[in-house]
Design a protein around this motif. Structure first.
Motif, PDB file in Angstrom:
ATOM      1  N   ASN A 197      24.940  39.907  36.744  1.00 26.91           N
ATOM      2  CA  ASN A 197      25.553  38.837  35.945  1.00 26.91           C
ATOM      3  C   ASN A 197      26.656  39.399  35.052  1.00 26.91           C
ATOM      4  OD1 ASN A 197      23.979  36.814  37.015  1.00 26.91           O
ATOM      5  ND2 ASN A 197      22.535  36.777  35.310  1.00 26.91           N
ATOM      6  N   TYR A 198      26.371  40.528  34.399  1.00 25.82           N
ATOM      7  CA  TYR A 198      27.350  41.166  33.516  1.00 25.82           C
ATOM      8  C   TYR A 198      28.615  41.496  34.304  1.00 25.82           C
ATOM      9  CZ  TYR A 198      29.452  44.576  30.335  1.00 25.82           C
ATOM     10  OH  TYR A 198      30.321  45.261  29.525  1.00 25.82           O
ATOM     11  N   ALA A 199      28.454  42.130  35.448  1.00 31.61           N
ATOM     12  CA  ALA A 199      29.602  42.531  36.271  1.00 31.61           C
ATOM     13  C   ALA A 199      30.375  41.307  36.756  1.00 31.61           C
ATOM     14  CB  ALA A 199      29.136  43.375  37.454  1.00 31.61           C
ATOM     15  N   ARG A 200      29.659  40.264  37.165  1.00 34.63           N
ATOM     16  CA  ARG A 200      30.311  39.047  37.659  1.00 34.63           C
ATOM     17  C   ARG A 200      31.067  38.349  36.513  1.00 34.63           C
ATOM     18  NH1 ARG A 200      26.302  37.295  40.615  1.00 34.63           N
ATOM     19  NH2 ARG A 200      25.351  35.996  39.032  1.00 34.63           N
ATOM     20  N   ILE A 201      30.440  38.244  35.351  1.00 42.49           N
ATOM     21  CA  ILE A 201      31.092  37.622  34.190  1.00 42.49           C
ATOM     22  C   ILE A 201      32.353  38.401  33.823  1.00 42.49           C
ATOM     23  CG2 ILE A 201      30.877  37.151  31.709  1.00 42.49           C
ATOM     24  CD1 ILE A 201      27.812  36.710  32.307  1.00 42.49           C
ATOM     25  N   GLU A 246      40.025  37.911  35.328  1.00 41.03           N
ATOM     26  CA  GLU A 246      40.939  36.993  36.012  1.00 41.03           C
ATOM     27  C   GLU A 246      41.378  35.856  35.093  1.00 41.03           C
ATOM     28  OE1 GLU A 246      38.976  35.627  39.552  1.00 41.03           O
ATOM     29  OE2 GLU A 246      38.749  37.661  40.344  1.00 41.03           O
ATOM     30  N   GLU A 247      40.433  35.290  34.363  1.00 42.33           N
ATOM     31  CA  GLU A 247      40.744  34.167  33.470  1.00 42.33           C
ATOM     32  C   GLU A 247      41.659  34.593  32.328  1.00 42.33           C
ATOM     33  OE1 GLU A 247      39.953  30.750  33.563  1.00 42.33           O
ATOM     34  OE2 GLU A 247      39.449  31.262  35.626  1.00 42.33           O
ATOM     35  N   VAL A 248      41.399  35.765  31.743  1.00 40.55           N
ATOM     36  CA  VAL A 248      42.248  36.249  30.652  1.00 40.55           C
ATOM     37  C   VAL A 248      43.638  36.573  31.182  1.00 40.55           C
ATOM     38  CG1 VAL A 248      42.587  38.137  28.995  1.00 40.55           C
ATOM     39  CG2 VAL A 248      40.359  37.024  29.171  1.00 40.55           C
ATOM     40  N   ALA A 249      43.725  37.133  32.373  1.00 31.14           N
ATOM     41  CA  ALA A 249      45.036  37.414  32.965  1.00 31.14           C
ATOM     42  C   ALA A 249      45.812  36.122  33.187  1.00 31.14           C
ATOM     43  CB  ALA A 249      44.870  38.168  34.281  1.00 31.14           C
ATOM     44  N   ARG A 308      31.084  28.975  34.439  1.00 24.34           N
ATOM     45  CA  ARG A 308      31.002  28.183  35.674  1.00 24.34           C
ATOM     46  C   ARG A 308      31.444  29.004  36.881  1.00 24.34           C
ATOM     47  NH1 ARG A 308      32.649  24.000  32.444  1.00 24.34           N
ATOM     48  NH2 ARG A 308      34.863  24.358  32.857  1.00 24.34           N
ATOM     49  N   THR A 309      32.593  29.662  36.761  1.00 23.50           N
ATOM     50  CA  THR A 309      33.132  30.429  37.884  1.00 23.50           C
ATOM     51  C   THR A 309      32.217  31.596  38.247  1.00 23.50           C
ATOM     52  OG1 THR A 309      35.362  29.803  37.216  1.00 23.50           O
ATOM     53  CG2 THR A 309      35.174  31.652  38.741  1.00 23.50           C
ATOM     54  N   ALA A 310      31.598  32.199  37.243  1.00 21.96           N
ATOM     55  CA  ALA A 310      30.685  33.324  37.488  1.00 21.96           C
ATOM     56  C   ALA A 310      29.334  32.844  38.010  1.00 21.96           C
ATOM     57  CB  ALA A 310      30.494  34.143  36.217  1.00 21.96           C
ATOM     58  N   GLY A 311      29.085  31.527  37.944  1.00 26.49           N
ATOM     59  CA  GLY A 311      27.822  30.986  38.435  1.00 26.49           C
ATOM     60  C   GLY A 311      26.656  31.231  37.490  1.00 26.49           C
ATOM     61  N   GLU A 325      37.315  42.696  24.346  1.00 24.27           N
ATOM     62  CA  GLU A 325      37.256  44.157  24.316  1.00 24.27           C
ATOM     63  C   GLU A 325      36.721  44.705  25.631  1.00 24.27           C
ATOM     64  OE1 GLU A 325      37.149  46.321  20.188  1.00 24.27           O
ATOM     65  OE2 GLU A 325      35.266  45.273  20.568  1.00 24.27           O
ATOM     66  N   ALA A 326      35.702  44.049  26.181  1.00 21.98           N
ATOM     67  CA  ALA A 326      35.142  44.503  27.458  1.00 21.98           C
ATOM     68  C   ALA A 326      36.182  44.369  28.575  1.00 21.98           C
ATOM     69  CB  ALA A 326      33.880  43.712  27.807  1.00 21.98           C
ATOM     70  N   VAL A 327      36.936  43.273  28.571  1.00 22.56           N
ATOM     71  CA  VAL A 327      37.971  43.063  29.579  1.00 22.56           C
ATOM     72  C   VAL A 327      39.044  44.150  29.464  1.00 22.56           C
ATOM     73  CG1 VAL A 327      39.897  41.528  30.187  1.00 22.56           C
ATOM     74  CG2 VAL A 327      37.604  40.588  29.901  1.00 22.56           C
ATOM     75  N   SER A 328      39.371  44.530  28.249  1.00 24.58           N
ATOM     76  CA  SER A 328      40.435  45.510  28.011  1.00 24.58           C
ATOM     77  C   SER A 328      39.976  46.952  28.153  1.00 24.58           C
ATOM     78  CB  SER A 328      41.001  45.313  26.603  1.00 24.58           C
ATOM     79  OG  SER A 328      41.533  44.026  26.476  1.00 24.58           O
ATOM     80  N   HIS A 329      38.690  47.177  28.196  1.00 27.43           N
ATOM     81  CA  HIS A 329      38.137  48.533  28.160  1.00 27.43           C
ATOM     82  C   HIS A 329      38.744  49.458  29.225  1.00 27.43           C
ATOM     83  CE1 HIS A 329      35.282  51.745  27.457  1.00 27.43           C
ATOM     84  NE2 HIS A 329      35.075  51.778  28.748  1.00 27.43           N
TER      85      HIS A 329
END
Length: 188
Positions: A12-16, A22-25, A38-41, A59-63
């Motif tokens: 779940n963590y990896a999928r989120i 993608e969403e932030v980009a 929703r997209t991650a299910g 922060e996680a997205v930018s890591h």
């Protein structure tokens, strides 16, 4: 994320995180957490369990990008021309900040003090990695000694945010950065 998490929690963590990238980009820092869920299910509560705040998610997205910038700073530290090495690294930070919507916001100063629970780990990592580049450039007389990495990052954040909606944000950001660089040189 602790290694002791259940396999489904790790998935779940990896999928989120993948969906959030993608969403932030696509939508920047205002990406919808509900759309990410929703997209991650998964449910919104699952997103919040892994990322209790929007800031934690950003922060996680930018890591990964921040880690690449840190590695680049270490790679450039051995260059003979300290000013060139520092400017090349700063060019990389500008390029990342402009192309990776949301990265600039994660680097922005949020008012938290050093040691604060809310300390910006992305900026702290970049400051630590780029410190040797800047100190060496200052020692060589290539950059004014009063300049700090935090100030350079704030400058880049401002440029990235100011050019975000420009028709060619990368070219405009590069131009603004070049204008700012002229002011980094010591008066001689």
């Amino acid at each position: 994320m602790p290694d002791r998490q259940r396999a489904d929690a790790r998935r779940n963590y990896a999928r989120i995180l993948a969906v959030a990238e993608e969403e932030v980009a696509a939508h920047g820092t205002d990406a919808s957490l509900e759309q990410i869920a929703r997209t991650a299910g998964v449910g919104s509560a699952t997103v919040r369990r892994h990322f209790p705040t929007r800031w934690a998610l950003l922060e996680a997205v930018s890591h990964e990008r921040v880690e690449a910038l840190c590695a680049r700073a270490r790679e450039l530290a051995g260059r003979d021309d300290s000013r060139s090495a520092l400017l090349e690294w700063l060019d990389d930070v500008v390029a990342y900040s402009v192309t990776a919507r949301g990265l600039a916001a994660t680097l922005a100063y949020d008012g938290a003090g050093v040691g604060s629970v809310h300390e910006n780990s992305c900026t702290a990592a970049l400051e630590e990695a780029a410190g040797p580049l800047l100190r060496r450039a200052a020692r060589d007389g290539a950059v004014t000694p009063q300049v700090t990495v935090a100030e350079l990052i704030a400058l880049i954040v401002g440029i990235a945010l100011a050019t975000e909606h420009h028709p060619d944000p990368a070219a405009h950001a590069d131009r603004l950065f070049r204008l700012a660089v002229a002011g980094l040189s010591p008066q001689g």
